[in-house]
Design an enzyme around this catalytic site. Sequence first.
Site, short mmCIF file in Angstrom:
data_model
loop_
_atom_site.label_atom_id
_atom_site.label_comp_id
_atom_site.label_asym_id
_atom_site.label_seq_id
_atom_site.Cartn_x
_atom_site.Cartn_y
_atom_site.Cartn_z
N HIS A 65 30.56 -37.85 0.78
CA HIS A 65 30.47 -37.00 -0.40
C HIS A 65 31.30 -35.73 -0.27
CE1 HIS A 65 29.07 -35.20 -3.97
NE2 HIS A 65 28.00 -34.59 -3.51
N CYS A 82 29.84 -31.25 -8.09
CA CYS A 82 30.01 -32.67 -7.75
C CYS A 82 30.65 -33.46 -8.87
CB CYS A 82 28.66 -33.29 -7.39
SG CYS A 82 27.78 -32.42 -6.09
#
Length: 382
Positions: A326, A81
Amino acid sequence: MRTLHIAGAGMVRFGKFPASVTFEQLACGAARAAMQDAGASRKDIEAVFVGHVFGGPVAGQRVAVELGLGGLPVSNHENYCASGATALREAWLAVAAGLYEVALVIGAEKMTDRIKGGVAPDPSDLDAMQGFIMTAGHALSARRYMADHGATREQIAMVAVKNHEHSQHNPYAHYQNPVSLEQVLAARPVADPLGVLDCSPISDGAAAAVVCSREGLRRLGIVEAKPVVRGIGLVSGSLRTGLHDLNEEDISRRAGEQAYALTGVDPEDIDLVEMHDCFTIAEIVRLEGLGLIPRGEGARWTQDGHTRVGGRLPVNASGGLLSRGHPVGATGMAQVCELYWQLSGRAGGRQVRDARLGLAYCKGGTVSGTDGGSVTTVVVSA
C-alpha cells in the site's frame, strides 16, 4: 461523454526500497512500462496526471522531465489513498471533454523512508490530537462488527489468508507467499483484535496507464478492443452528528451509488473487485457498504470462499493492500492496472474466469466528525 480506453498499463514491484531508489525512479519505471505496453512514444503523450501524497508539490513535473515529457500539461493530485484514482478521474474528464486524445496517468509513492509505525491523521485533526491512529479505528470497527453480526475473529482473519493466497501469482506484489489462518491469529498484536498480518504494509511503488479516446487508439495504431473506463465516482466525507454505527459506511454507499448511476451498471453486474483492504475488516465492511454483499454477511462470505478467485465475487485477486502492498499514492492506479490485466485475460495464475466488469474502490484519509476523507469508485469493462 467520449469513451476512455486503457491502452496499456505498467507497474514496478511494490516493496521496501533503499533511500537510493527515488520517487521519480519508481514513477518513471511504471510509466515507461505502461507506454511500452500501449506502444506509445513520448510524442504521443499530450498530458500527464500524477497521484501521490508525499512526493512534494511539483513531483509530477519532476517525473515528466525525467521521462522526456517536460513542457506538457502536468497536474498533481493528492487525495490520500484515493490519489491515484483521483488522477485517473481527472484524465477521464479531460479526455471526455476533448482536451486530449492520449494521456499518461501515474500513481506513485516512496513511503518507507518517510513513514514509521502507525499512520495517524493530519496533526491538526481532533482525532490525531487524541492519539488516534488508523489501526485503532479499524480495531474498533472489527469489535463492533463481531458484536453486531456474530462474526468471529477467525472469519475476519481469513481475509488476510485469501489475499496472501492470491498474491502468490502477482509478480508485482510486495509479499508473494501464502500465510495460514494460524499465522494470522498468532501474529504480533497491533490493536486488539488485529495483528500485524491484519494490516497492510508500508510500501514503495508505482503504477501507471496510458489512457486515450477512440481517436487516440487510432493514433497509437491499436485496432483490438481495449478495456474501457465506464465511470469514476468521487465523494468526500460528510459531517455526522449524534450516534452512528461505526460500520455504517455511508460514504461507501454514496460512492457506490454515484458509480452505478454514472455507468448504468447494477452491483449484481460486477464480476470482480479490487478493494481498499488497508485492514482485514475494511474489506468486509466496504464491500457491504457498496451493496456488493448483504449487510452483516461479509465475514461469512469470506469464510465460505465466495470472495476467492473462483468464488461468487472474487475480491483482491491481486493480493490487495494486505499483500500487494500500500504505497498510498500508487494504490488506486495499481487497482486499475489489475482490472486492465484481468479484463484483458492477462492475469496469469490469478485470472478471474470470464471477467467482463470490474470495480476498484479506494478510501483515503480521515476528517474528524465525518465518515471519511475521500472515496473513489472506478468501473472498468472489457
